[in-house]
Design a protein around this motif. Structure first.
Motif, PDB file in Angstrom:
ATOM      1  N   LEU A 329       0.814  -1.212   0.000  1.00 37.09           N
ATOM      2  CA  LEU A 329       0.000   0.000   0.000  1.00 37.09           C
ATOM      3  C   LEU A 329       0.851   1.268   0.000  1.00 37.09           C
ATOM      4  N   PHE A 330       0.295   2.297  -0.622  1.00 33.06           N
ATOM      5  CA  PHE A 330       0.817   3.656  -0.552  1.00 33.06           C
ATOM      6  C   PHE A 330      -0.328   4.573  -0.145  1.00 33.06           C
ATOM      7  N   ASN A 331       0.012   5.736   0.359  1.00 32.51           N
ATOM      8  CA  ASN A 331      -1.037   6.705   0.663  1.00 32.51           C
ATOM      9  C   ASN A 331      -1.726   7.180  -0.614  1.00 32.51           C
ATOM     10  N   LEU A 332      -0.946   7.384  -1.663  1.00 29.94           N
ATOM     11  CA  LEU A 332      -1.499   7.856  -2.937  1.00 29.94           C
ATOM     12  C   LEU A 332      -0.731   7.216  -4.077  1.00 29.94           C
ATOM     13  N   VAL A 333      -1.469   6.720  -5.058  1.00 28.39           N
ATOM     14  CA  VAL A 333      -0.856   6.191  -6.282  1.00 28.39           C
ATOM     15  C   VAL A 333      -1.435   6.947  -7.470  1.00 28.39           C
ATOM     16  N   ILE A 334      -0.544   7.546  -8.260  1.00 23.86           N
ATOM     17  CA  ILE A 334      -0.918   8.185  -9.526  1.00 23.86           C
ATOM     18  C   ILE A 334      -0.498   7.221 -10.626  1.00 23.86           C
ATOM     19  N   ARG A 335      -1.451   6.655 -11.315  1.00 23.49           N
ATOM     20  CA  ARG A 335      -1.132   5.655 -12.344  1.00 23.49           C
ATOM     21  C   ARG A 335      -0.940   6.327 -13.709  1.00 23.49           C
ATOM     22  N   ASN A 336       0.065   5.841 -14.410  1.00 19.48           N
ATOM     23  CA  ASN A 336       0.335   6.291 -15.785  1.00 19.48           C
ATOM     24  C   ASN A 336       0.578   7.798 -15.866  1.00 19.48           C
ATOM     25  N   ALA A 337       1.325   8.307 -14.893  1.00 18.25           N
ATOM     26  CA  ALA A 337       1.633   9.743 -14.888  1.00 18.25           C
ATOM     27  C   ALA A 337       2.706  10.061 -15.920  1.00 18.25           C
ATOM     28  N   GLU A 338       2.636  11.270 -16.458  1.00 12.35           N
ATOM     29  CA  GLU A 338       3.656  11.724 -17.407  1.00 12.35           C
ATOM     30  C   GLU A 338       4.886  12.169 -16.623  1.00 12.35           C
ATOM     31  N   ILE A 339       6.039  11.576 -16.948  1.00 10.55           N
ATOM     32  CA  ILE A 339       7.302  11.911 -16.303  1.00 10.55           C
ATOM     33  C   ILE A 339       8.200  12.588 -17.334  1.00 10.55           C
ATOM     34  N   VAL A 340       8.778  13.717 -16.951  1.00 11.70           N
ATOM     35  CA  VAL A 340       9.693  14.429 -17.835  1.00 11.70           C
ATOM     36  C   VAL A 340      11.041  14.516 -17.137  1.00 11.70           C
ATOM     37  N   LYS A 341      12.091  13.956 -17.769  1.00  8.97           N
ATOM     38  CA  LYS A 341      13.430  14.002 -17.210  1.00  8.97           C
ATOM     39  C   LYS A 341      14.428  14.235 -18.336  1.00  8.97           C
ATOM     40  N   ASP A 342      15.094  15.398 -18.259  1.00  9.98           N
ATOM     41  CA  ASP A 342      16.024  15.803 -19.319  1.00  9.98           C
ATOM     42  C   ASP A 342      15.278  15.770 -20.647  1.00  9.98           C
ATOM     43  N   SER A 343      15.760  14.968 -21.591  1.00 11.82           N
ATOM     44  CA  SER A 343      15.099  14.918 -22.901  1.00 11.82           C
ATOM     45  C   SER A 343      14.082  13.791 -22.978  1.00 11.82           C
ATOM     46  N   LEU A 374       8.653   5.251  -8.397  1.00 10.05           N
ATOM     47  CA  LEU A 374       8.330   5.531  -9.795  1.00 10.05           C
ATOM     48  C   LEU A 374       8.518   4.236 -10.580  1.00 10.05           C
ATOM     49  N   GLY A 375       7.583   3.935 -11.443  1.00 13.86           N
ATOM     50  CA  GLY A 375       7.750   2.756 -12.278  1.00 13.86           C
ATOM     51  C   GLY A 375       6.503   1.900 -12.341  1.00 13.86           C
ATOM     52  N   ASP A 376       6.715   0.602 -12.501  1.00  9.48           N
ATOM     53  CA  ASP A 376       5.613  -0.357 -12.584  1.00  9.48           C
ATOM     54  C   ASP A 376       5.069  -0.610 -11.183  1.00  9.48           C
ATOM     55  N   MET A 377       3.835  -0.242 -10.958  1.00 10.98           N
ATOM     56  CA  MET A 377       3.211  -0.434  -9.646  1.00 10.98           C
ATOM     57  C   MET A 377       1.899  -1.206  -9.789  1.00 10.98           C
ATOM     58  N   HIS A 378       1.878  -2.148 -10.739  1.00 14.61           N
ATOM     59  CA  HIS A 378       0.625  -2.859 -10.972  1.00 14.61           C
ATOM     60  C   HIS A 378       0.225  -3.727  -9.786  1.00 14.61           C
ATOM     61  N   ASN A 379       1.202  -4.103  -8.950  1.00 17.41           N
ATOM     62  CA  ASN A 379       0.868  -4.906  -7.773  1.00 17.41           C
ATOM     63  C   ASN A 379       0.890  -4.082  -6.488  1.00 17.41           C
ATOM     64  N   ASN A 380       0.842  -2.760  -6.638  1.00 17.96           N
ATOM     65  CA  ASN A 380       0.712  -1.853  -5.501  1.00 17.96           C
ATOM     66  C   ASN A 380      -0.619  -1.124  -5.583  1.00 17.96           C
ATOM     67  N   TYR A 381      -1.058  -0.617  -4.454  1.00 19.67           N
ATOM     68  CA  TYR A 381      -2.360   0.038  -4.374  1.00 19.67           C
ATOM     69  C   TYR A 381      -2.249   1.266  -3.483  1.00 19.67           C
ATOM     70  N   GLY A 382      -3.204   2.165  -3.619  1.00 16.93           N
ATOM     71  CA  GLY A 382      -3.210   3.368  -2.806  1.00 16.93           C
ATOM     72  C   GLY A 382      -4.512   3.508  -2.046  1.00 16.93           C
ATOM     73  N   TYR A 383      -4.420   4.134  -0.882  1.00 15.89           N
ATOM     74  CA  TYR A 383      -5.663   4.531  -0.209  1.00 15.89           C
ATOM     75  C   TYR A 383      -6.468   5.444  -1.128  1.00 15.89           C
ATOM     76  N   HIS A 384      -5.742   6.238  -1.895  1.00 13.88           N
ATOM     77  CA  HIS A 384      -6.354   7.074  -2.935  1.00 13.88           C
ATOM     78  C   HIS A 384      -5.577   6.836  -4.223  1.00 13.88           C
ATOM     79  N   GLU A 385      -6.292   6.800  -5.346  1.00  8.97           N
ATOM     80  CA  GLU A 385      -5.660   6.557  -6.636  1.00  8.97           C
ATOM     81  C   GLU A 385      -6.312   7.435  -7.697  1.00  8.97           C
ATOM     82  N   VAL A 386      -5.542   7.719  -8.748  1.00 13.83           N
ATOM     83  CA  VAL A 386      -6.103   8.386  -9.920  1.00 13.83           C
ATOM     84  C   VAL A 386      -5.350   7.879 -11.151  1.00 13.83           C
ATOM     85  N   ASP A 387      -6.074   7.681 -12.230  1.00  9.39           N
ATOM     86  CA  ASP A 387      -5.467   7.284 -13.493  1.00  9.39           C
ATOM     87  C   ASP A 387      -5.143   8.558 -14.276  1.00  9.39           C
ATOM     88  N   ALA A 388      -3.855   8.803 -14.470  1.00  6.61           N
ATOM     89  CA  ALA A 388      -3.421  10.048 -15.118  1.00  6.61           C
ATOM     90  C   ALA A 388      -3.050   9.856 -16.580  1.00  6.61           C
TER      91      ALA A 388
END
Length: 497
Positions: A329-343, A374-388
């Motif tokens: 469990l996590f307090n919050l999981v944001i699924r499929n979030a856009e990550i920007v790092k360098d290029s 950050l990464g694959d969290m398909h086997n993790n869950y959040g008390y709150h979640e949103v699909d981004a």
């Protein structure tokens, strides 16, 4: 004559068996058949409505029940800093039970529940037969708040910085020595070791939080199951069944790795059937008031099972079927979030957790969020979640204003700024305070600049999820998720950077 004697003897034997059965079953009114659950608010101690309770607040409540005659004050201990450790006794039965709470100063849920139990035992209502049965069959020994010094500053360890629940062997702490003295003197049949656990424990690998976790602690390294531990395991089976109606699929089993320094393991080895109860997390219950009610109810069910010995009928194999604690469990999981790092620009899931600390009043908890995965969290869950997956992530904007203007901002004004993508306020006339900020929606900012990367591992979680047209849909403020399409309330706290 012989036939008559045999018949008469048979009737006598049948009568004895029936009589014994009646004696065992008559007082065994199951707690589910009472009004105790639905009448809980009648028993709840209103003087302690929040998680944090101090030693000084507890004393008048104890005095009330001692003065009424419900509780008898017995052996008294003293903490490192001189606070009294209360040992309280109720009931006049032959079977002794010991319940102790808050060995860890920041684990208070069961302490609150004990005061609810005191109120229940002192009441007069339709549940009289249940409570009178307990008081006649049991001698109840309570030690609420074993670690009052830790409770004073809301920390796990005592004033010597020793974990009392790792002191059963060395007995370095006065608190540990007192608990051991009480157990050695009264020699209880059962002990209940009452704790809180991290709210991020799950039931196995499921999405369900482990709201209550039980354990019949092991008394040796190979985790044998003798009669003493077996009776504790049977009690856990009964308690688990009691809770399932009100907590379906949210009960787990704590790790039974043997800890020879722990009191539960040590008491089990002494022949005291000991049950560990760990109170975890429950959705939208930050003050653990529902979990408090669960503790109240399941402890009463356990005491009744000891009084009528019904726990002996339980199938111990069901103990092993209870799922283990997991950590998914996590307090919050944001699924499929856009990550920007360098290029790089990619999508991944984001796991956010909060850490809590007591504020300057010593009565409230403040939170600070952190991005921990950050990464694959398909086997993790959040008390709150949103699909981004349909949103872009953008940094929050900064608005500059005078401190006086900020102080006059209404909830509606802050919500309007949040909906425009603002996450920070910078004062134009002075520095803003650092640390937790209560009753607000926006963070405060001084020197730090807003990162061009709204989402990055280990940084503070403050960013906006916007629709393709750029309109903000969600805000993450200090790790708390705000749905901008709904009515917005103040957060537990924002943060000053």
């Amino acid at each position: 004559m012989g036939t008559k004697l045999l018949v008469t003897s048979a009737f006598i034997i049948i009568g004895i068996v029936v009589s014994f059965s009646i004696r065992r079953e008559a007082p065994g009114l199951a707690i589910e058949e009472t009004s105790i659950w639905k009448s809980y608010d009648r028993y709840k101690e209103s003087a302690i409505p929040y998680r944090i309770i101090k030693h000084a607040e507890m004393q008048p409540l104890i005095s009330k029940h001692v003065s009424s005659g419900l509780l008898r004050s017995s052996l008294q201990g003293t903490s490192v800093q001189g606070r009294k450790i209360n040992h309280l006794v109720a009931g006049k039965g032959k079977t002794k039970v010991l319940l102790w709470t808050q060995m860890h100063g920041d684990e208070s849920t069961a302490t609150l529940a004990l005061f609810d139990i005191f109120n229940f035992l002192s009441a007069t209502d339709e549940n009289d037969s249940f409570r009178h049965f307990l008081m006649e069959k049991l001698e109840l020994h309570f030690i609420p708040m074993v670690n009052p010094d830790g409770a004073e500053v809301w920390k796990r360890r005592n004033a010597m910085d020793i974990d009392i629940n790792r002191d059963a062997h060395a007995l370095t702490t006065p608190e540990g020595r007192f608990l051991m003295k009480v157990a050695d003197e009264i020699k209880p049949r059962f002990g209940f070791n009452l704790h809180d656990q991290n709210m991020l424990y799950s039931v196995g690998s499921s999405s369900k939080p482990a709201t209550i976790s039980f354990l019949a602690p092991a008394y040796n390294l190979v985790r044998d199951m003798n009669e003493t531990r077996g009776n504790a395991a049977k009690m856990v089976v009964l308690m688990n069944r009691t809770l399932q109606k009100y907590l379906p699929d949210q009960v787990a089993k704590y790790s039974d790795a043997h800890e020879p320094r722990g009191f539960g393991d040590t008491f089990q080895n002494k022949g005291i059937s000991t049950v560990l109860i760990e109170s975890g997390g429950y959705q939208n219950d930050p003050q653990k008031q529902y979990i408090r009610k669960l503790n109240f109810y399941v402890l009463l069910s356990a005491l009744h099972a000891i009084a009528d010995e019904s726990y002996e009928q339980e199938d111990m194999e069901q103990y092993h079927a209870i799922p283990d604690n997991g950590r998914f469990l996590f307090n919050l999981v944001i699924r499929n979030a856009e990550i920007v790092k360098d290029s790089l620009r990619y999508r991944a899931s984001v796991g956010i957790n909060y850490s809590a600390s007591v504020d300057g009043t010593g009565k409230r908890l403040n939170y600070v969020g952190a991005i921990e995965e950050l990464g694959d969290m398909h086997n993790n869950y959040g008390y709150h979640e949103v699909d981004a997956s349909s949103f872009v992530s953008i940094p929050g904007k900064v608005i500059t204003m005078k401190k006086g203007e900020w102080e006059k901002l209404s909830l509606e004004s802050e919500a309007a700024l949040l909906r425009q993508g603002y996450l920070y306020v910078r004062f134009s006339d002075q520095r803003s305070p650092a640390g937790p900020v209560r009753n607000r929606l926006l963070n405060l900012m001084n020197g730090i600049s807003v990162s061009s990367r709204p989402i990055a591992l280990y940084q503070y979680p403050n960013f906006v999820l916007a629709a393709s047209g750029g309109k903000p849909a969600y805000a993450v403020v200090n790790g708390f998720l705000v749905d901008l399409s709904k009515k917005i309330s103040y957060l537990p706290n924002t943060y000053g950077y």
